[in-house]
Design a protein around this motif. Structure first.
Motif, PDB file in Angstrom:
ATOM      1  N   VAL A  23       0.751  -1.180   0.182  1.00  0.00           N
ATOM      2  CA  VAL A  23       0.101  -0.332   0.113  1.00  0.00           C
ATOM      3  C   VAL A  23       0.993   1.582  -0.043  1.00  0.00           C
ATOM      4  N   GLN A  24       1.785   1.039   1.300  1.00  0.00           N
ATOM      5  CA  GLN A  24       2.848   2.150   0.691  1.00  0.00           C
ATOM      6  C   GLN A  24       3.470   2.610  -0.475  1.00  0.00           C
ATOM      7  N   SER A  25       4.214   1.385  -1.295  1.00  0.00           N
ATOM      8  CA  SER A  25       4.210   2.041  -2.134  1.00  0.00           C
ATOM      9  C   SER A  25       3.203   2.205  -3.466  1.00  0.00           C
ATOM     10  N   MET A  26       2.232   1.780  -3.696  1.00  0.00           N
ATOM     11  CA  MET A  26       1.113   2.138  -4.052  1.00  0.00           C
ATOM     12  C   MET A  26       1.149   3.679  -4.346  1.00  0.00           C
ATOM     13  N   VAL A  27       0.752   3.893  -2.556  1.00  0.00           N
ATOM     14  CA  VAL A  27       0.338   5.622  -2.819  1.00  0.00           C
ATOM     15  C   VAL A  27       1.926   6.301  -2.994  1.00  0.00           C
ATOM     16  N   GLY A  28       2.884   5.627  -2.769  1.00  0.00           N
ATOM     17  CA  GLY A  28       4.092   6.429  -2.912  1.00  0.00           C
ATOM     18  C   GLY A  28       4.444   6.766  -4.652  1.00  0.00           C
ATOM     19  N   ARG A  29       3.601   5.683  -5.469  1.00  0.00           N
ATOM     20  CA  ARG A  29       4.106   5.903  -7.269  1.00  0.00           C
ATOM     21  C   ARG A  29       2.832   6.466  -8.004  1.00  0.00           C
ATOM     22  N   TYR A  30       1.731   6.725  -6.747  1.00  0.00           N
ATOM     23  CA  TYR A  30       0.681   7.463  -6.974  1.00  0.00           C
ATOM     24  C   TYR A  30       1.241   9.091  -6.829  1.00  0.00           C
ATOM     25  N   ILE A  31       1.651   9.552  -5.690  1.00  0.00           N
ATOM     26  CA  ILE A  31       2.458  10.713  -5.427  1.00  0.00           C
ATOM     27  C   ILE A  31       3.097  10.908  -6.489  1.00  0.00           C
ATOM     28  N   GLU A  32       3.841   9.965  -6.524  1.00  0.00           N
ATOM     29  CA  GLU A  32       5.315   9.983  -8.122  1.00  0.00           C
ATOM     30  C   GLU A  32       4.675  11.040  -9.040  1.00  0.00           C
ATOM     31  N   TYR A  33       3.415   9.899  -9.853  1.00  0.00           N
ATOM     32  CA  TYR A  33       3.015   9.752 -11.027  1.00  0.00           C
ATOM     33  C   TYR A  33       1.939  11.736 -11.132  1.00  0.00           C
ATOM     34  N   ASP A  34       2.200  11.909 -10.004  1.00  0.00           N
ATOM     35  CA  ASP A  34       0.952  13.210  -9.711  1.00  0.00           C
ATOM     36  C   ASP A  34       2.337  14.120 -10.518  1.00  0.00           C
ATOM     37  N   THR A  35       2.899  13.813  -9.846  1.00  0.00           N
ATOM     38  CA  THR A  35       4.656  15.406 -10.443  1.00  0.00           C
ATOM     39  C   THR A  35       4.346  15.441 -12.214  1.00  0.00           C
ATOM     40  N   THR A  36       3.970  15.005 -12.882  1.00  0.00           N
ATOM     41  CA  THR A  36       4.404  14.667 -14.021  1.00  0.00           C
ATOM     42  C   THR A  36       3.578  15.488 -14.562  1.00  0.00           C
ATOM     43  N   THR A  37       4.101  16.390 -15.378  1.00  0.00           N
ATOM     44  CA  THR A  37       3.065  17.503 -16.430  1.00  0.00           C
ATOM     45  C   THR A  37       2.016  17.163 -16.928  1.00  0.00           C
ATOM     46  N   ILE A  38       1.050  17.477 -17.587  1.00  0.00           N
ATOM     47  CA  ILE A  38      -0.048  17.815 -18.376  1.00  0.00           C
ATOM     48  C   ILE A  38      -0.441  19.065 -18.962  1.00  0.00           C
ATOM     49  N   PRO A  39      -0.781  18.818 -20.050  1.00  0.00           N
ATOM     50  CA  PRO A  39      -1.232  20.087 -21.395  1.00  0.00           C
ATOM     51  C   PRO A  39      -2.750  20.691 -20.000  1.00  0.00           C
ATOM     52  N   PRO A  40      -2.968  22.251 -20.446  1.00  0.00           N
ATOM     53  CA  PRO A  40      -3.276  23.226 -19.334  1.00  0.00           C
ATOM     54  C   PRO A  40      -4.873  22.527 -18.900  1.00  0.00           C
ATOM     55  N   ALA A  41      -5.731  22.064 -20.167  1.00  0.00           N
ATOM     56  CA  ALA A  41      -7.001  21.785 -20.766  1.00  0.00           C
ATOM     57  C   ALA A  41      -7.443  19.810 -20.054  1.00  0.00           C
TER      58      ALA A  41
END
Length: 394
Positions: free
Chosen positions: A91-109
């Protein structure tokens, strides 16, 4: 949202956020242990004794069904708690990967769409928590609205505390039941909240990627206009324009494809953690609802929503993830791939093949969580109830 859930789960001695290395205080382990012991005594040991021994002597089938329903329904949350304890590192590993995934940039729209979707996910988690805690609060308040001395369920008898309404048995039983009910509602609200938030984030990412890939060709044209100051006739590009447009498309497809793979792996990690807990949850729900119906809805009207809401929210969460997968699949096909070169078309074809395998949450890999699954289960429960009712009446 993850920080809020992680802070709540620390109360029951669970650490799910790898960003918070603080040690869980010892008194929280003690509190969790005391509540767990109270719960096991009230709703498992006493339930088994009451249903299979006491009610056989008295012949009170309705009381047996009510107590059986309460005990089995409460086990749904305990199953998920045990599952998260067992897979705590995962669970900790999964949450950590989600947090890291959230740092990737995406277009404004796409970011705006994702933010709007996550607002709905937050409302979903809050609604579930309010209903669960509100149900437990209403259950605990029942004695206040009855004249004289009463417990939440006067038919329930705790092992070794007879007569139940005499001092000090009454006070001991009241405190034990309140602790047990609050414990169950709290863990159900927050562990299911974790499932709602993580799966909802994957849903929002799929929708964001759908918008991103659907607009990829228009973005490529705008990129070419802005960076090359070129005037061209639509659909008639020279060699330089074609090369630059497909170079931009290739770059964007690479990042979309990488993001999609990451999302797939994260959903699989959720599935690996919760799949068997959900199987047990479905079995317990079936047993609980059949007991509710046999005991009479007029006696179990508080217990039934607690059970249905848990499984219903899991199915709703799974359905929303499936819907987002269908949207992504349609967006891949609608990305104006006919304008791409051969290399980019092959990439789109690969993405389309992968997206056609719908992302799902399942109950032990047997059935996908969806509205159809929920309705099939309710039909099966009602069929089992009518068969048992006919046998009892006969």
């Amino acid at each position: 949202m993850i920080s809020n859930v992680a802070m709540m789960l620390r109360v029951v001695a669970l650490r799910i956020d790898p960003r918070n290395p603080k040690r869980i205080p010892t008194f929280l382990y003690i509190l969790t242990g005391v509540c767990a012991v109270c719960y096991i005594y009230n709703y498992q040991i006493s339930m088994l004794w009451f249903v299979f021994r006491r009610c056989r002597e008295t012949g009170d089938v309705v009381a047996a069904m009510m107590v059986l329903s309460t005990g089995t329904t409460s086990l749904i949350g305990i199953t998920k708690l045990f599952c998260v304890y067992y897979y705590q590192d995962n669970v900790q590993s999964m949450v950590g990967r989600y947090i890291e995934y959230d740092t990737t940039t995406i277009p404004p729209a796409a970011a705006s769409l994702m933010l709007a979707t996550m607002r709905n996910v937050k409302k979903r988690a809050l609604l579930f928590g309010v209903v669960m805690m509100g149900n437990g609060f209403a259950y605990n308040l029942q004695p206040l609205f009855k004249p004289g001395r009463h417990l939440m369920d006067d038919d329930q008898i705790l092992y070794g505390l007879e007569p139940m309404l005499e001092t000090p048995n009454y006070q001991i039983a009241l405190v034990n039941i309140i602790l047990s009910v609050n414990f169950i509602c709290f863990i159900v609200s927050n562990i299911t909240g974790l499932l709602i938030i993580t799966t909802g984030y994957s849903e929002s990412r799929l929708l964001a990627l759908s918008l991103e890939i659907q607009d990829i060709w228009q973005d490529a044209l705008q990129h070419y206009r802005d960076n090359f100051n070129a005037n061209y006739i639509e659909d008639k590009y020279d060699e330089t324009a074609t090369t630059e447009l497909n170079k931009y498309v290739k770059h964007r497809l690479f990042h979309i494809q990488k993001s999609h793979f990451t999302n797939i792996n994260l959903v699989k990690s959720i599935e690996d953690i919760f799949r068997y807990a959900i199987v047990v949850e479905f079995f317990l729900l079936t047993l609980s609802l059949i007991a509710d119906l046999l005991g009479g809805l007029e006696h179990t009207y508080i217990i039934m929503p607690f059970a249905l809401m848990q499984v219903g929210m899991d199915c709703f969460t799974g359905q929303r993830l499936m819907d987002a997968s269908f949207v992504f699949e349609a967006a891949v096909y609608d990305c104006k791939w006919e304008n791409f070169d051969a290399s980019n078309r092959k990439t789109v074809q690969l993405m389309l093949q992968i997206s056609q395998k719908t992302l799902v949450l399942s109950a032990g890999g047997v059935t996908a969580l969806s509205f159809g699954c929920l309705m099939s289960m309710i039909r099966s429960i009602y069929s089992a109830y009518t068969a048992l009712r006919s046998a009892i009446n006969y």
